[in-house]
Design an enzyme around this catalytic site. Structure first.
Site, PDB file in Angstrom:
ATOM      1  CB  CYS A 128      41.811  44.024  32.409  1.00  0.00           C
ATOM      2  SG  CYS A 128      42.216  42.314  32.816  1.00  0.00           S
ATOM      3  NE  ARG A 133      45.307  41.078  34.292  1.00  0.00           N
ATOM      4  CZ  ARG A 133      45.910  40.692  33.176  1.00  0.00           C
ATOM      5  NH1 ARG A 133      46.712  39.641  33.186  1.00  0.00           N
ATOM      6  NH2 ARG A 133      45.733  41.347  32.050  1.00  0.00           N
ATOM      7  CB  CYS A 136      35.242  42.926  33.629  1.00  0.00           C
ATOM      8  SG  CYS A 136      36.084  44.432  34.146  1.00  0.00           S
ATOM      9  CG  HIS A 181      37.556  37.727  32.832  1.00  0.00           C
ATOM     10  ND1 HIS A 181      38.497  36.722  32.755  1.00  0.00           N
ATOM     11  CD2 HIS A 181      38.211  38.879  32.510  1.00  0.00           C
ATOM     12  CE1 HIS A 181      39.665  37.233  32.416  1.00  0.00           C
ATOM     13  NE2 HIS A 181      39.520  38.537  32.266  1.00  0.00           N
TER      14      HIS A 181
END
Length: 265
Positions: free
Chosen positions: A226, A222, A174, A178
């Site tokens: 991802c 979501r 992740c 991000h």
């Protein structure tokens, strides 16, 4: 009405993104989409589903306890995920809905999971619409996820680990997308979830209407999307993996003022 409103919103976005428009066309376009958000129509559908007597038991969800007592919705989603003694586990909104729809209404959990994420260009699944309605009852409330129970803390730490862990054939995590400022994929800005303000914007605006799918989407979707983009094995719906990540993200976003439905591209 749904098609008409989304079509108008898309046209506004296209016009504001045209060459020669100088004042942050993407930002202005997104703001106009929010002001004419088709997701508002899904809130009404979720409300109807919440109070309707459904399932083999012909029961509503009014006795479902989301953490503040049976049927108490205002501010409840702002404190999720949290520990529930009746399941002896930490649950987010969607996994809690699975529990209530199973125990109160008599639906089979496995059947609910199969239909939890709807197809694009649809009216959304029951869980997606219910999630939006229940979260909307916390609009204006601040996120306030606590780690008072040991299992809440353990889930948070697991989520923190998963957020930073790199794995799979692409060696992605992740944090790859991000974890820094000023990253984007095509025209999509990537949220820097190490920045307090940006992560608050994320946790405050899901469930959201996604224009590309012309339907409502939730945090479970979501995260699943991802994970798919990282080329990892499919994320099991309402799994500990997903709840751990949600616990981490929501706790990091504490203080965010909830405002759903959000609008996503």
């Amino acid at each position: 009405m749904l098609k008409l409103r989304s079509g108008i919103a898309a046209l506004a976005f296209f016009c504001l993104s045209a060459p020669g428009y100088t004042a942050d066309p993407l930002g202005v376009g997104r703001q106009m989409l929010v002001e004419d958000n088709p997701g508002d129509l899904f809130v009404d559908r979720g409300k109807k589903l919440f109070y309707e007597k459904r399932g083999p038991n012909k029961a509503s969800l009014e006795q479902c306890d989301f953490g503040l007592g049976p049927g108490k919705l205002e501010g409840a989603s702002a404190q999720l995920p949290r520990y529930f003694s009746d399941t002896d586990s930490v649950q987010d909104l969607e996994s809690r809905l699975l529990t209530c729809m199973d125990r109160l209404q008599g639906f089979k959990r496995e059947d609910l999971i199969k239909k939890a994420i709807s197809s694009p260009l649809s009216l959304g699944s029951d869980i997606e619409n219910l999630s939006l309605y229940i979260t909307s009852r916390s609009n204006g409330k601040k996120m306030n996820v606590t780690l008072n129970h040991q299992k809440e803390y353990d889930m948070y730490k697991a989520g923190e680990y998963l957020f930073h862990r790199r794995s799979g054939q692409t060696d992605f995590g992740c944090v790859t997308c991000h974890g820094e400022a000023d990253k984007r994929i095509r025209l999509q800005d990537l949220v820097n979830m190490t920045d307090k303000k940006q992560i608050q914007e994320v946790v405050a605006t899901w469930p959201a209407y996604r224009g590309a799918h012309d339907t409502i989407r939730t945090m479970q979707w979501r995260l699943s999307d991802c994970v798919w983009q990282m080329r990892l094995p499919d994320l099991e719906y309402a799994s500990d993996f997903s709840i751990a990540l949600t616990t981490y993200l929501h706790y990091q976003g504490n203080g965010a003022v909830i405002k759903v439905p959000g609008f996503k591209r």
